[in-house]
Design a protein around this motif. Structure first.
Motif, PDB file in Angstrom:
ATOM      1  N   GLY A 192       3.678   4.141  -7.464  1.00 42.08           N
ATOM      2  CA  GLY A 192       2.503   3.921  -8.428  1.00 42.08           C
ATOM      3  C   GLY A 192       2.191   2.284  -8.470  1.00 42.08           C
ATOM      4  O   GLY A 192       2.978   1.552  -7.711  1.00 42.08           O
ATOM      5  N   ILE A 193       1.314   2.019  -9.026  1.00 41.35           N
ATOM      6  CA  ILE A 193       0.869   0.677  -9.208  1.00 41.35           C
ATOM      7  C   ILE A 193       1.986  -0.326  -9.685  1.00 41.35           C
ATOM      8  O   ILE A 193       1.824  -1.529  -9.022  1.00 41.35           O
ATOM      9  CB  ILE A 193      -0.497   0.442 -10.053  1.00 41.35           C
ATOM     10  CG1 ILE A 193      -0.997  -0.910  -9.946  1.00 41.35           C
ATOM     11  CG2 ILE A 193      -0.041   0.736 -11.637  1.00 41.35           C
ATOM     12  CD1 ILE A 193      -2.512  -0.989 -10.416  1.00 41.35           C
ATOM     13  N   GLY A 251       4.167  -1.331  -6.688  1.00 38.39           N
ATOM     14  CA  GLY A 251       3.419  -1.998  -5.673  1.00 38.39           C
ATOM     15  C   GLY A 251       3.152  -3.390  -6.340  1.00 38.39           C
ATOM     16  O   GLY A 251       3.343  -4.282  -5.572  1.00 38.39           O
ATOM     17  N   ASN A 291       0.982  -1.279  -0.049  1.00 37.77           N
ATOM     18  CA  ASN A 291       0.081  -0.037   0.026  1.00 37.77           C
ATOM     19  C   ASN A 291       0.794   1.179   0.102  1.00 37.77           C
ATOM     20  O   ASN A 291       0.612   2.066  -0.674  1.00 37.77           O
ATOM     21  CB  ASN A 291      -0.911   0.037   1.153  1.00 37.77           C
ATOM     22  CG  ASN A 291      -2.088   1.145   1.078  1.00 37.77           C
ATOM     23  OD1 ASN A 291      -2.124   1.536   0.111  1.00 37.77           O
ATOM     24  ND2 ASN A 291      -2.607   1.482   2.368  1.00 37.77           N
ATOM     25  N   VAL A 292       1.991   1.150   0.786  1.00 30.48           N
ATOM     26  CA  VAL A 292       2.729   2.441   0.849  1.00 30.48           C
ATOM     27  C   VAL A 292       3.738   2.730  -0.213  1.00 30.48           C
ATOM     28  O   VAL A 292       3.613   3.649  -0.740  1.00 30.48           O
ATOM     29  CB  VAL A 292       3.849   2.168   1.977  1.00 30.48           C
ATOM     30  CG1 VAL A 292       5.015   3.475   2.046  1.00 30.48           C
ATOM     31  CG2 VAL A 292       3.064   2.352   3.307  1.00 30.48           C
ATOM     32  N   TRP A 309       2.462   1.514  -3.520  1.00 29.99           N
ATOM     33  CA  TRP A 309       1.653   1.988  -4.389  1.00 29.99           C
ATOM     34  C   TRP A 309       1.280   3.488  -4.306  1.00 29.99           C
ATOM     35  O   TRP A 309       1.296   3.886  -5.402  1.00 29.99           O
ATOM     36  CB  TRP A 309       0.464   1.020  -4.064  1.00 29.99           C
ATOM     37  CG  TRP A 309      -0.498   1.200  -5.356  1.00 29.99           C
ATOM     38  CD1 TRP A 309      -0.622   2.227  -6.237  1.00 29.99           C
ATOM     39  CD2 TRP A 309      -1.715   0.513  -5.524  1.00 29.99           C
ATOM     40  NE1 TRP A 309      -1.774   2.092  -7.031  1.00 29.99           N
ATOM     41  CE2 TRP A 309      -2.406   0.763  -6.672  1.00 29.99           C
ATOM     42  CE3 TRP A 309      -2.167  -0.964  -4.980  1.00 29.99           C
ATOM     43  CZ2 TRP A 309      -3.773   0.274  -7.102  1.00 29.99           C
ATOM     44  CZ3 TRP A 309      -3.184  -1.335  -5.381  1.00 29.99           C
ATOM     45  CH2 TRP A 309      -3.702  -1.054  -6.331  1.00 29.99           C
ATOM     46  N   ARG A 310       1.099   3.860  -3.081  1.00 29.43           N
ATOM     47  CA  ARG A 310       0.711   5.097  -2.981  1.00 29.43           C
ATOM     48  C   ARG A 310       2.106   6.290  -3.387  1.00 29.43           C
ATOM     49  O   ARG A 310       1.770   7.203  -4.111  1.00 29.43           O
ATOM     50  CB  ARG A 310       0.580   5.491  -1.284  1.00 29.43           C
ATOM     51  CG  ARG A 310      -0.070   6.871  -1.120  1.00 29.43           C
ATOM     52  CD  ARG A 310       0.026   7.355   0.141  1.00 29.43           C
ATOM     53  NE  ARG A 310       1.407   7.202   0.797  1.00 29.43           N
ATOM     54  CZ  ARG A 310       1.403   6.592   2.182  1.00 29.43           C
ATOM     55  NH1 ARG A 310       0.660   6.323   3.070  1.00 29.43           N
ATOM     56  NH2 ARG A 310       2.547   6.518   2.501  1.00 29.43           N
ATOM     57  N   ASP A 311       3.154   5.632  -3.010  1.00 25.77           N
ATOM     58  CA  ASP A 311       4.270   6.886  -3.229  1.00 25.77           C
ATOM     59  C   ASP A 311       4.945   6.490  -4.646  1.00 25.77           C
ATOM     60  O   ASP A 311       5.483   7.669  -5.120  1.00 25.77           O
ATOM     61  CB  ASP A 311       5.389   6.369  -2.417  1.00 25.77           C
ATOM     62  CG  ASP A 311       4.817   6.919  -0.716  1.00 25.77           C
ATOM     63  OD1 ASP A 311       4.145   7.647  -0.747  1.00 25.77           O
ATOM     64  OD2 ASP A 311       5.679   6.561   0.112  1.00 25.77           O
TER      65      ASP A 311
END
Length: 74
Positions: free
Chosen positions: A42-43, A46, A35-36, A38-40
């Protein structure tokens, strides 16, 4: 079949009692990390972290089971 020592079942039970919550905690930490990332980043990043974490957890679980079996457990 080789005779089993009386404490073999106890070792297997202790390994399960300690191992199952530990695996659940590691899966939770993996999902938080994904999650971290992905948030910072991108997918795509992640997805890479998830794939690497899945492989690492799978291998770790496999090795744990093999160690319990080698020590005389189930």
């Amino acid at each position: 079949m080789a005779s089993r020592r009386p404490y073999d079942d106890t070792k297997s039970l202790v390994a399960a009692i300690l191992g199952i919550p530990a695996l659940a905690a590691l899966v939770y930490l993996l999902l938080v990390l994904v999650n971290v990332v992905w948030r910072d980043f991108g997918i795509a990043a992640g997805a890479v972290v998830f794939a690497l974490g899945f492989v690492a957890l799978s291998y770790g679980s496999y090795r744990a089971v093999e160690l319990v079996r080698a020590s005389g457990g189930r």
